[in-house]
Design a protein around this motif. Structure first.
Motif, PDB file in Angstrom:
ATOM      1  N   UNK A  63       0.524  -0.542  -0.026  1.00  0.00           N
ATOM      2  CA  UNK A  63       0.133   0.311   0.096  1.00  0.00           C
ATOM      3  C   UNK A  63       0.748   1.655   0.065  1.00  0.00           C
ATOM      4  N   UNK A  64       2.108   1.506   0.536  1.00  0.00           N
ATOM      5  CA  UNK A  64       2.549   2.385   1.065  1.00  0.00           C
ATOM      6  C   UNK A  64       3.448   2.977  -0.208  1.00  0.00           C
ATOM      7  N   UNK A  65       4.394   1.825  -0.998  1.00  0.00           N
ATOM      8  CA  UNK A  65       4.844   2.154  -2.291  1.00  0.00           C
ATOM      9  C   UNK A  65       3.674   1.711  -3.154  1.00  0.00           C
ATOM     10  N   UNK A  66       2.544   1.346  -2.925  1.00  0.00           N
ATOM     11  CA  UNK A  66       1.516   2.314  -4.129  1.00  0.00           C
ATOM     12  C   UNK A  66       1.670   3.599  -4.255  1.00  0.00           C
ATOM     13  N   UNK A  67       1.937   4.719  -3.283  1.00  0.00           N
ATOM     14  CA  UNK A  67       1.601   6.104  -3.048  1.00  0.00           C
ATOM     15  C   UNK A  67       3.124   6.142  -3.701  1.00  0.00           C
ATOM     16  N   UNK A  68       3.760   5.339  -3.118  1.00  0.00           N
ATOM     17  CA  UNK A  68       5.418   6.176  -3.440  1.00  0.00           C
ATOM     18  C   UNK A  68       5.302   6.288  -5.974  1.00  0.00           C
ATOM     19  N   UNK A  69       4.707   4.893  -5.896  1.00  0.00           N
ATOM     20  CA  UNK A  69       4.611   4.684  -7.533  1.00  0.00           C
ATOM     21  C   UNK A  69       3.796   6.286  -7.747  1.00  0.00           C
ATOM     22  N   UNK A  90      12.788   4.678  -8.383  1.00  0.00           N
ATOM     23  CA  UNK A  90      14.572   5.142  -6.731  1.00  0.00           C
ATOM     24  C   UNK A  90      14.695   6.080  -6.559  1.00  0.00           C
ATOM     25  N   UNK A  91      14.384   7.069  -7.196  1.00  0.00           N
ATOM     26  CA  UNK A  91      14.769   8.068  -6.885  1.00  0.00           C
ATOM     27  C   UNK A  91      14.438   8.977  -6.186  1.00  0.00           C
ATOM     28  N   UNK A  92      12.588   8.387  -6.437  1.00  0.00           N
ATOM     29  CA  UNK A  92      11.188   8.830  -5.197  1.00  0.00           C
ATOM     30  C   UNK A  92      11.476   7.494  -3.965  1.00  0.00           C
ATOM     31  N   UNK A  93      11.553   6.274  -4.569  1.00  0.00           N
ATOM     32  CA  UNK A  93      11.884   5.149  -2.325  1.00  0.00           C
ATOM     33  C   UNK A  93      13.235   5.763  -2.417  1.00  0.00           C
ATOM     34  N   UNK A  94      14.288   6.298  -2.790  1.00  0.00           N
ATOM     35  CA  UNK A  94      15.372   7.296  -1.849  1.00  0.00           C
ATOM     36  C   UNK A  94      14.889   8.179  -1.446  1.00  0.00           C
ATOM     37  N   UNK A  95      14.679   8.966  -1.659  1.00  0.00           N
ATOM     38  CA  UNK A  95      13.814  10.028  -0.945  1.00  0.00           C
ATOM     39  C   UNK A  95      13.365   9.442   0.307  1.00  0.00           C
ATOM     40  N   UNK A  96      12.240   8.856   0.223  1.00  0.00           N
ATOM     41  CA  UNK A  96      11.177   8.952   1.009  1.00  0.00           C
ATOM     42  C   UNK A  96      12.272   8.020   1.949  1.00  0.00           C
ATOM     43  N   UNK A  97      13.069   7.420   1.620  1.00  0.00           N
ATOM     44  CA  UNK A  97      13.581   6.188   2.779  1.00  0.00           C
ATOM     45  C   UNK A  97      14.666   6.899   3.810  1.00  0.00           C
ATOM     46  N   UNK A  98      15.494   8.043   2.843  1.00  0.00           N
ATOM     47  CA  UNK A  98      16.009   9.096   3.528  1.00  0.00           C
ATOM     48  C   UNK A  98      15.521  10.163   4.458  1.00  0.00           C
ATOM     49  N   UNK A 127       7.223   3.713   6.332  1.00  0.00           N
ATOM     50  CA  UNK A 127       7.366   4.413   4.847  1.00  0.00           C
ATOM     51  C   UNK A 127       9.111   4.043   4.734  1.00  0.00           C
ATOM     52  N   UNK A 128       9.771   4.272   5.508  1.00  0.00           N
ATOM     53  CA  UNK A 128      11.184   4.458   5.379  1.00  0.00           C
ATOM     54  C   UNK A 128      11.360   2.714   5.243  1.00  0.00           C
ATOM     55  N   UNK A 129      10.512   2.129   5.319  1.00  0.00           N
ATOM     56  CA  UNK A 129      10.664   0.833   4.992  1.00  0.00           C
ATOM     57  C   UNK A 129      10.480   0.024   4.412  1.00  0.00           C
ATOM     58  N   UNK A 130       9.195   0.626   3.546  1.00  0.00           N
ATOM     59  CA  UNK A 130       8.985   0.516   2.104  1.00  0.00           C
ATOM     60  C   UNK A 130       9.003   0.709   1.311  1.00  0.00           C
ATOM     61  N   UNK A 131       9.763   2.264   1.419  1.00  0.00           N
ATOM     62  CA  UNK A 131      10.527   2.419  -0.017  1.00  0.00           C
ATOM     63  C   UNK A 131      12.358   1.973   0.263  1.00  0.00           C
ATOM     64  N   UNK A 132      12.488   1.205   1.518  1.00  0.00           N
ATOM     65  CA  UNK A 132      13.664   0.060   1.035  1.00  0.00           C
ATOM     66  C   UNK A 132      13.476  -1.166   0.611  1.00  0.00           C
ATOM     67  N   UNK A 133      12.606  -1.577   0.702  1.00  0.00           N
ATOM     68  CA  UNK A 133      11.592  -3.033   0.189  1.00  0.00           C
ATOM     69  C   UNK A 133      12.137  -2.128  -1.709  1.00  0.00           C
ATOM     70  N   UNK A 134      10.917  -1.703  -1.807  1.00  0.00           N
ATOM     71  CA  UNK A 134      10.553  -0.742  -2.778  1.00  0.00           C
ATOM     72  C   UNK A 134      12.562  -0.890  -3.808  1.00  0.00           C
ATOM     73  N   UNK A 135      13.590  -0.229  -3.052  1.00  0.00           N
ATOM     74  CA  UNK A 135      14.534   0.297  -4.036  1.00  0.00           C
ATOM     75  C   UNK A 135      15.166  -1.678  -4.466  1.00  0.00           C
ATOM     76  N   UNK A 136      14.603  -2.787  -3.425  1.00  0.00           N
ATOM     77  CA  UNK A 136      15.343  -3.729  -3.972  1.00  0.00           C
ATOM     78  C   UNK A 136      14.661  -4.045  -5.099  1.00  0.00           C
ATOM     79  N   UNK A 137      12.996  -3.980  -4.930  1.00  0.00           N
ATOM     80  CA  UNK A 137      11.976  -4.466  -6.035  1.00  0.00           C
ATOM     81  C   UNK A 137      12.471  -3.721  -7.489  1.00  0.00           C
ATOM     82  N   UNK A 138      13.350  -1.903  -7.523  1.00  0.00           N
ATOM     83  CA  UNK A 138      13.102  -1.999  -8.125  1.00  0.00           C
ATOM     84  C   UNK A 138      14.279  -2.281  -8.880  1.00  0.00           C
ATOM     85  N   UNK A 139      15.362  -2.573  -8.113  1.00  0.00           N
ATOM     86  CA  UNK A 139      16.909  -3.797  -9.241  1.00  0.00           C
ATOM     87  C   UNK A 139      15.993  -5.109  -9.563  1.00  0.00           C
ATOM     88  N   UNK A 140      14.876  -5.757  -8.801  1.00  0.00           N
ATOM     89  CA  UNK A 140      14.314  -6.710  -9.803  1.00  0.00           C
ATOM     90  C   UNK A 140      13.738  -6.019 -11.046  1.00  0.00           C
TER      91      UNK A 140
END
Length: 692
Positions: A63-69, A90-98, A127-140
């Protein structure tokens, strides 16, 4: 658009990127769910917790990553290719993580902090956790469609679960039940197991089953994620076609709804299972079907309350009343017949009538003419602690009266909605007693005590809300002992104030003492103990004083930094939103599994500490030799009555089934006593007079 083919259709049968992010977070939570909490747990409990952890983490992560996307999709992209969309995401995920990391560092958890501070931090960290997993998902995502890409994605999920398990530090973490108090020894050999789990019933997770359940949950999570991706994808496309807008926006809202539905369904399932496994205590057992022959006991000669109106717990307490002869034999002094009166739930149609009936029983038995009078506030089922009441009767040489009033026949966990009505009912009884005491000459009034256990503690404590320690003093209460007070009790929090769980508290306010764990009470100097008139006992690993809805969304004080946790809290573990709440809820179900006749400490069991606490706080006198005989009598009576009830149940079995039932009971009693007992020995024990 992310997770879609070039013609705008969703990949059917494939996980979109937000589902992959949720899957990774759920897999990590699966591994982390194996960390210990307050009490040991079995394989079944672990499977439940693992499922809760995986489902809640997946729901939030996707859910959280859908909003980031959705945010990334609105940014101008320099390249509409897959690589370009991955880079924007990845740019949005990284910003959300930081951003989440910065907020969590700037606002670390603090005791007694406002709720909105905790919610801000929770939003940031999750949100940081969702973004971190999003960065891995970006790579996948870059491997989507390539040979072996799906295997890599699934393998990454299992690696996430392994990483979560490694984070539990299995060799360095332990349950609260292992936090043994090595400073105390009765000298009876019972403390030779120091450093070990002190629970009466120790539960273990089978390693092979744990591995299989972890693999099964992760595999099921993959399947759920695929199904959820397909379902929300179709729904989002259809919604966009009907009302316009971006399918990804509708997908995000759909995921938010599904996350809420998953949480509600999960909690509803736990409550339903708990109700299915719970039997209401409204049936009198065969051993207690005969009404007492004592006029000093409710249900006996002259009592206006018929025995048929009693519940299981009231019938037990009343029919187990001590006799003057038994007290005299244990104390080796002359004794009177103690009074026990009780107003059961079915004795009247409403609280006012139940209170009036109890006051009438108090008048009928002349209860206030004894040297000591005590109100025992029962648990949700109506249970009154036998150890507390019998200690009172022994140490007062029977020159006492005990009273209780029932508000439910269900266990405390299912009686939470009755607290306000029960408090009102108890207040009416107290008011009637105070009125009668004020009409008596001061020199003839009895000592006035109060005892509450579990939900009964909350019921009786909330009468004094807003009054501080002047509340019990204002009604003329001489002393009170409360054990296992629930975390939601407002008056307890009022007295605790802004103290920290990291430090042993001092006596106060006034003559109240609120220890973090029993070891604080034991360590109190004798001169300080003598000041205490209102004692709030709790075991450090008792989940009842620690369980509450805030554990869902904020880290409780007892899970703070490892070196600042109170006695009995788990060591080396970390708080997990939602999951720790369910861990503690299941700990509550396992918190009371006492072995008859064996008084141990831990969980929600206070039998070991109650006799000395009653003697000290209520100011009851006895020699050490007499107290030792009381301790022996309490244990033997509990064992005999437990055997007597089970023997009666075995004897009413059909003739072909009776021998097996008797042998099963003999095996059980042998386990209880630690020595081999045959069927004849069980029969003799059931007929024992229960004196030392």
């Amino acid at each position: 658009m992310y997770g879609m083919t070039e013609n705008g259709r969703f990949h059917i049968g494939e996980l979109d990127i937000s589902a992959r992010a949720g899957l990774l977070l759920g897999a990590y939570a699966t591994g982390l769910s194996y960390q210990p909490n307050l009490l040991s747990r079995g394989t079944r409990d672990q499977a439940i917790i693992t499922g809760v952890a995986a489902a809640s983490a997946y729901g939030w992560g996707s859910t959280a990553h859908s909003f980031l996307r959705s945010t990334a999709d609105r940014l101008p992209a320099t390249d509409e290719s897959l690589n370009g969309r991955v880079a924007t995401g990845a740019l949005v995920d990284g910003a959300a993580f930081l951003a989440g990391l910065a907020v969590s560092r700037l606002r670390p958890p603090q005791e007694h902090e406002p709720g909105h501070h905790a919610l801000v931090r929770l939003s940031a960290t999750t949100t940081m956790a969702a973004a971190a997993c999003g960065l891995v998902a970006d790579a996948l995502e870059l491997g989507r469609g390539r040979r072996g890409g799906r295997a890599v994605a699934i393998g990454t999920a299992f690696l996430g679960a392994a990483a979560g398990y490694a984070a539990t530090r299995p060799r360095r973490s332990s349950t609260g039940a292992h936090d043994w108090d090595v400073s105390w020894d009765h000298g009876d050999g019972e403390d030779d197991h120091r450093g070990e789990d002190r629970e009466n019933v120790h539960r273990e997770v089978s390693p092979p089953k744990a591995i299989l359940s972890g693999l099964a949950v992760t595999a099921a999570l993959v399947a759920v994620a695929r199904g959820e991706t397909a379902l929300t994808g179709r729904a989002a496309t259809l919604t966009a076609a009907v009302i316009g807008g971006s399918p990804q926006d509708h997908r995000s809202l759909g995921r938010l709804g599904s996350f809420g539905a998953m949480g509600a369904a999960g909690w509803g399932a736990v409550v339903l299972v708990n109700k299915m496994l719970t039997k209401p205590g409204d049936t009198i057992e065969a051993t207690h079907r005969e009404a007492p022959a004592l006029p000093e006991v409710t249900g006996g000669p002259g009592s206006p309350i018929p025995w048929s109106d009693q519940s299981r717990e009231s019938a037990r307490w009343l029919s187990m009343a001590l006799t003057a002869d038994t007290i005299g034999e244990v104390m080796t002094e002359p004794a009177r017949q103690p009074i026990r009166v009780y107003s059961s739930l079915d004795a009247a149609a409403n609280a006012e009538e139940r209170a009036a009936l109890l006051l009438a029983e108090i008048d009928r038995t002349h209860a206030l003419e004894r040297s000591a009078f005590a109100i025992f506030s029962p648990t949700g089922s109506g249970y009154i602690n036998y150890v507390a009441c019998e200690t009172f009767e022994y140490l007062s040489r029977g020159n006492c009266a005990s009273a209780g009033i029932q508000y439910s026949v269900l266990p405390s966990a299912l009686s939470l909605t009755k607290v306000d009505d029960a408090t009102h009912q108890t207040r009416m009884v107290i008011n009637g007693i105070v009125q009668r005491l004020m009409a008596m000459p001061a020199g003839k009034r009895p000592k006035f005590y109060l005892f509450g256990e579990s939900l009964g503690s909350q019921v009786s404590e909330e009468m004094f809300l807003g009054q501080g320690v002047t509340g019990p003093e204002g009604i003329g209460l001489d002393a009170a002992v409360w054990i296992g007070t629930p975390a939601s009790t407002k008056w307890w929090r009022e007295l605790w104030g802004t103290r920290s769980v990291a430090n042993a508290p001092e006596v106060g306010p006034g003559s109240a003492y609120l220890p973090r764990a029993i070891r604080d009470w034991r360590a109190l100097p004798p001169a300080e103990k003598a000041r205490v008139k209102f004692l709030f006992l709790q075991n450090g690993d008792d989940p009842i004083p620690k369980f509450g809805s805030p554990v869902l969304w904020r880290r409780p004080d007892w899970l703070g930094p490892n070196d600042q946790r109170p006695p009995g809290a788990p060591r080396g573990t970390r708080w997990m939103p939602v999951t720790t709440f369910f861990m503690t809820f299941l700990d509550m179900q396992n918190a009371l599994a006492p072995t008859p006749g064996i008084f141990d400490e831990g969980g929600h069991d206070y039998r070991r500490e109650i006799p000395e606490a009653i003697r000290t706080v209520w100011g009851l006198t006895s020699s050490d030799e007499q107290m030792e005989r009381v301790q022996q009598a309490l244990r033997k009576r509990e064992l005999v009555w437990a055997v007597r009830r089970s023997w009666q149940d075995a004897e009413v079995k059909p003739t072909p089934e009776r021998p097996a039932a008797e042998q099963e009971l003999a095996d059980k009693v042998s386990l209880w006593t630690g020595r081999q007992i045959d069927i004849d020995g069980v029969r003799a024990l059931a007929a024992d007079d229960a004196t030392p």
